[in-house]
Design a protein around this motif. Structure first.
Motif, PDB file in Angstrom:
ATOM      1  N   MET A   1       9.482 -14.730  -7.218  1.00 49.64           N
ATOM      2  CA  MET A   1       9.425 -14.183  -5.881  1.00 49.64           C
ATOM      3  C   MET A   1       9.830 -12.715  -5.899  1.00 49.64           C
ATOM      4  O   MET A   1      10.745 -12.319  -6.604  1.00 49.64           O
ATOM      5  CB  MET A   1      10.391 -14.914  -4.960  1.00 49.64           C
ATOM      6  CG  MET A   1       9.894 -16.227  -4.459  1.00 49.64           C
ATOM      7  SD  MET A   1       8.392 -16.053  -3.529  1.00 49.64           S
ATOM      8  CE  MET A   1       8.507 -17.486  -2.571  1.00 49.64           C
ATOM      9  N   PHE A   2       9.171 -11.952  -5.059  1.00 51.09           N
ATOM     10  CA  PHE A   2       9.426 -10.525  -4.948  1.00 51.09           C
ATOM     11  C   PHE A   2       9.583 -10.186  -3.468  1.00 51.09           C
ATOM     12  O   PHE A   2       9.415 -11.045  -2.602  1.00 51.09           O
ATOM     13  CB  PHE A   2       8.260  -9.735  -5.561  1.00 51.09           C
ATOM     14  CG  PHE A   2       7.996 -10.077  -7.001  1.00 51.09           C
ATOM     15  CD1 PHE A   2       8.672  -9.440  -8.020  1.00 51.09           C
ATOM     16  CD2 PHE A   2       7.065 -11.058  -7.342  1.00 51.09           C
ATOM     17  CE1 PHE A   2       8.446  -9.756  -9.355  1.00 51.09           C
ATOM     18  CE2 PHE A   2       6.824 -11.393  -8.660  1.00 51.09           C
ATOM     19  CZ  PHE A   2       7.521 -10.738  -9.666  1.00 51.09           C
ATOM     20  N   THR A   3       9.921  -8.934  -3.194  1.00 45.91           N
ATOM     21  CA  THR A   3      10.099  -8.505  -1.800  1.00 45.91           C
ATOM     22  C   THR A   3       9.119  -7.421  -1.387  1.00 45.91           C
ATOM     23  O   THR A   3       9.018  -7.109  -0.214  1.00 45.91           O
ATOM     24  CB  THR A   3      11.524  -7.955  -1.577  1.00 45.91           C
ATOM     25  OG1 THR A   3      11.689  -6.763  -2.346  1.00 45.91           O
ATOM     26  CG2 THR A   3      12.577  -8.983  -1.945  1.00 45.91           C
ATOM     27  N   GLY A   4       8.435  -6.813  -2.347  1.00 47.73           N
ATOM     28  CA  GLY A   4       7.532  -5.720  -2.026  1.00 47.73           C
ATOM     29  C   GLY A   4       8.235  -4.385  -1.905  1.00 47.73           C
ATOM     30  O   GLY A   4       7.651  -3.412  -1.444  1.00 47.73           O
ATOM     31  N   ILE A   5       9.501  -4.324  -2.318  1.00 47.24           N
ATOM     32  CA  ILE A   5      10.238  -3.060  -2.342  1.00 47.24           C
ATOM     33  C   ILE A   5      10.180  -2.543  -3.784  1.00 47.24           C
ATOM     34  O   ILE A   5      10.805  -3.108  -4.677  1.00 47.24           O
ATOM     35  CB  ILE A   5      11.693  -3.241  -1.867  1.00 47.24           C
ATOM     36  CG1 ILE A   5      11.735  -3.850  -0.462  1.00 47.24           C
ATOM     37  CG2 ILE A   5      12.438  -1.910  -1.922  1.00 47.24           C
ATOM     38  CD1 ILE A   5      11.046  -3.037   0.623  1.00 47.24           C
ATOM     39  N   GLU A  83       8.300  -3.812  -9.748  1.00 46.11           N
ATOM     40  CA  GLU A  83       9.405  -4.519  -9.081  1.00 46.11           C
ATOM     41  C   GLU A  83       9.761  -5.737  -9.914  1.00 46.11           C
ATOM     42  O   GLU A  83       8.878  -6.525 -10.277  1.00 46.11           O
ATOM     43  CB  GLU A  83       9.006  -4.971  -7.670  1.00 46.11           C
ATOM     44  CG  GLU A  83      10.120  -5.728  -6.972  1.00 46.11           C
ATOM     45  CD  GLU A  83       9.718  -6.389  -5.654  1.00 46.11           C
ATOM     46  OE1 GLU A  83      10.608  -6.989  -5.023  1.00 46.11           O
ATOM     47  OE2 GLU A  83       8.545  -6.337  -5.269  1.00 46.11           O
ATOM     48  N   ARG A  84      11.043  -5.884 -10.220  1.00 47.01           N
ATOM     49  CA  ARG A  84      11.507  -7.109 -10.880  1.00 47.01           C
ATOM     50  C   ARG A  84      11.682  -8.203  -9.834  1.00 47.01           C
ATOM     51  O   ARG A  84      11.855  -7.932  -8.644  1.00 47.01           O
ATOM     52  CB  ARG A  84      12.828  -6.841 -11.597  1.00 47.01           C
ATOM     53  CG  ARG A  84      12.641  -5.972 -12.826  1.00 47.01           C
ATOM     54  CD  ARG A  84      13.936  -5.599 -13.458  1.00 47.01           C
ATOM     55  NE  ARG A  84      14.612  -4.634 -12.583  1.00 47.01           N
ATOM     56  CZ  ARG A  84      15.834  -4.200 -12.779  1.00 47.01           C
ATOM     57  NH1 ARG A  84      16.554  -4.631 -13.775  1.00 47.01           N
ATOM     58  NH2 ARG A  84      16.357  -3.326 -11.954  1.00 47.01           N
ATOM     59  N   ILE A  96       8.394 -11.902   1.960  1.00 51.38           N
ATOM     60  CA  ILE A  96       8.233 -12.822   0.838  1.00 51.38           C
ATOM     61  C   ILE A  96       6.908 -12.511   0.143  1.00 51.38           C
ATOM     62  O   ILE A  96       5.836 -12.615   0.739  1.00 51.38           O
ATOM     63  CB  ILE A  96       8.272 -14.286   1.304  1.00 51.38           C
ATOM     64  CG1 ILE A  96       9.653 -14.600   1.888  1.00 51.38           C
ATOM     65  CG2 ILE A  96       7.935 -15.229   0.149  1.00 51.38           C
ATOM     66  CD1 ILE A  96       9.732 -15.939   2.580  1.00 51.38           C
ATOM     67  N   VAL A  97       7.004 -12.121  -1.131  1.00 54.88           N
ATOM     68  CA  VAL A  97       5.842 -11.748  -1.933  1.00 54.88           C
ATOM     69  C   VAL A  97       5.861 -12.611  -3.187  1.00 54.88           C
ATOM     70  O   VAL A  97       6.893 -12.726  -3.854  1.00 54.88           O
ATOM     71  CB  VAL A  97       5.901 -10.246  -2.306  1.00 54.88           C
ATOM     72  CG1 VAL A  97       4.738  -9.866  -3.204  1.00 54.88           C
ATOM     73  CG2 VAL A  97       5.932  -9.379  -1.057  1.00 54.88           C
ATOM     74  N   GLN A  98       4.728 -13.222  -3.502  1.00 53.99           N
ATOM     75  CA  GLN A  98       4.673 -14.109  -4.659  1.00 53.99           C
ATOM     76  C   GLN A  98       4.254 -13.397  -5.945  1.00 53.99           C
ATOM     77  O   GLN A  98       4.476 -13.904  -7.030  1.00 53.99           O
ATOM     78  CB  GLN A  98       3.706 -15.264  -4.385  1.00 53.99           C
ATOM     79  CG  GLN A  98       4.181 -16.181  -3.269  1.00 53.99           C
ATOM     80  CD  GLN A  98       3.170 -17.266  -3.010  1.00 53.99           C
ATOM     81  OE1 GLN A  98       2.014 -17.002  -2.721  1.00 53.99           O
ATOM     82  NE2 GLN A  98       3.618 -18.502  -3.136  1.00 53.99           N
ATOM     83  N   GLY A  99       3.614 -12.260  -5.826  1.00 51.96           N
ATOM     84  CA  GLY A  99       3.077 -11.601  -7.012  1.00 51.96           C
ATOM     85  C   GLY A  99       1.747 -12.202  -7.423  1.00 51.96           C
ATOM     86  O   GLY A  99       1.284 -12.014  -8.537  1.00 51.96           O
ATOM     87  N   ASN A 140      -0.840  -3.039  -3.539  1.00 47.79           N
ATOM     88  CA  ASN A 140      -0.329  -2.638  -4.860  1.00 47.79           C
ATOM     89  C   ASN A 140       1.157  -2.952  -4.990  1.00 47.79           C
ATOM     90  O   ASN A 140       1.925  -2.185  -5.572  1.00 47.79           O
ATOM     91  CB  ASN A 140      -0.593  -1.156  -5.137  1.00 47.79           C
ATOM     92  CG  ASN A 140      -1.888  -0.936  -5.890  1.00 47.79           C
ATOM     93  OD1 ASN A 140      -2.668  -1.863  -6.083  1.00 47.79           O
ATOM     94  ND2 ASN A 140      -2.117   0.281  -6.329  1.00 47.79           N
ATOM     95  N   GLY A 141       1.563  -4.084  -4.420  1.00 47.89           N
ATOM     96  CA  GLY A 141       2.942  -4.542  -4.540  1.00 47.89           C
ATOM     97  C   GLY A 141       3.898  -3.987  -3.511  1.00 47.89           C
ATOM     98  O   GLY A 141       5.070  -4.355  -3.504  1.00 47.89           O
ATOM     99  N   VAL A 142       3.435  -3.112  -2.629  1.00 43.34           N
ATOM    100  CA  VAL A 142       4.299  -2.475  -1.627  1.00 43.34           C
ATOM    101  C   VAL A 142       4.247  -3.282  -0.333  1.00 43.34           C
ATOM    102  O   VAL A 142       3.171  -3.482   0.245  1.00 43.34           O
ATOM    103  CB  VAL A 142       3.865  -1.016  -1.353  1.00 43.34           C
ATOM    104  CG1 VAL A 142       4.795  -0.359  -0.332  1.00 43.34           C
ATOM    105  CG2 VAL A 142       3.815  -0.211  -2.643  1.00 43.34           C
TER     106      VAL A 142
END
Length: 195
Positions: A1-5, A83-84, A96-99, A140-142
């Motif tokens: 899970m990522f946050t997009g930050i 982003e890790r 909530i970002v799944q990647g 692009n992950g943001v």
């Protein structure tokens, strides 16, 4: 899970093709904190670290990833947003970002808004992904907020900090980007369509 930050930008150092896979070596300021088998989002694409050498690390993208993202377009010298994975207990500053990239889009326009920028993107609506006004989108992950939502396009407003600390500053009209639509919105849309 990522946050997009986005934590930092990495620079693609090498790309090696092996069968249908590509191995991408990235130079990044966070490399010394990484470990083998760790997930890192690259332009929003969750990829696993498979090797570390000094301030460079390598990830592998399989054909499925190459076909659905802009990874196959990367070249030596390209800047990628990094982003890790988030830690349990951390603040969720983005969304909530799944990647897991849903599809790509093309930049239609870039408007200087006197202190910020409005980027407009167009995507293939046949894949049935949707945006909503003031909803979340990952480009692009943001982690960003949608403005001017339409059937197959949307805009986002970019503040100077985001512009300077991500690869948005390198976008031009026609740039191909990765999109991850809001995970909750995707489930609601699927449930609604099944009714």
């Amino acid at each position: 899970m990522f946050t997009g930050i986005i934590e930092t930008l990495g620079v693609v150092q090498e790309i090696k093709k092996e069968d249908d896979n590509i191995h991408v070596t990235v130079e990044a300021s966070i490399t010394h904190e990484l470990k083998i088998d760790q997930s890192v989002a690259h332009n929003g694409v969750c990829l696993t670290v498979v090797a570390i050498h000094g301030n460079h690390y390598t990830v592998t993208a399989i054909d499925e990833t190459i076909q659905k993202t802009n990874v196959g377009d990367w070249k030596k010298g390209d800047a990628v947003n990094l982003e890790r994975a988030m830690k349990l207990g951390d603040r969720l500053d983005g969304h909530i970002v799944q990647g897991h990239v849903d599809q790509t889009a093309r930049c239609l326009s870039i408007e200087n808004a006197n202190g910020s920028w409005i980027f407009t993107f167009e995507y293939d609506s046949a894949l049935q992904n949707i945006t909503i006004e003031k909803g979340s989108i990952t480009v692009n992950g943001v982690s960003l907020t949608v403005v001017n939502s339409k059937k197959n396009q949307f805009s986002v407003a970019i503040i100077p900090y985001t512009y300077e600390h991500t690869n948005f500053k390198n976008f031009q009209v026609g740039t191909k980007v990765n999109l991850e639509f809001d995970v909750i919105g995707k489930y609601v849309a699927r449930l609604y369509a099944a009714r």
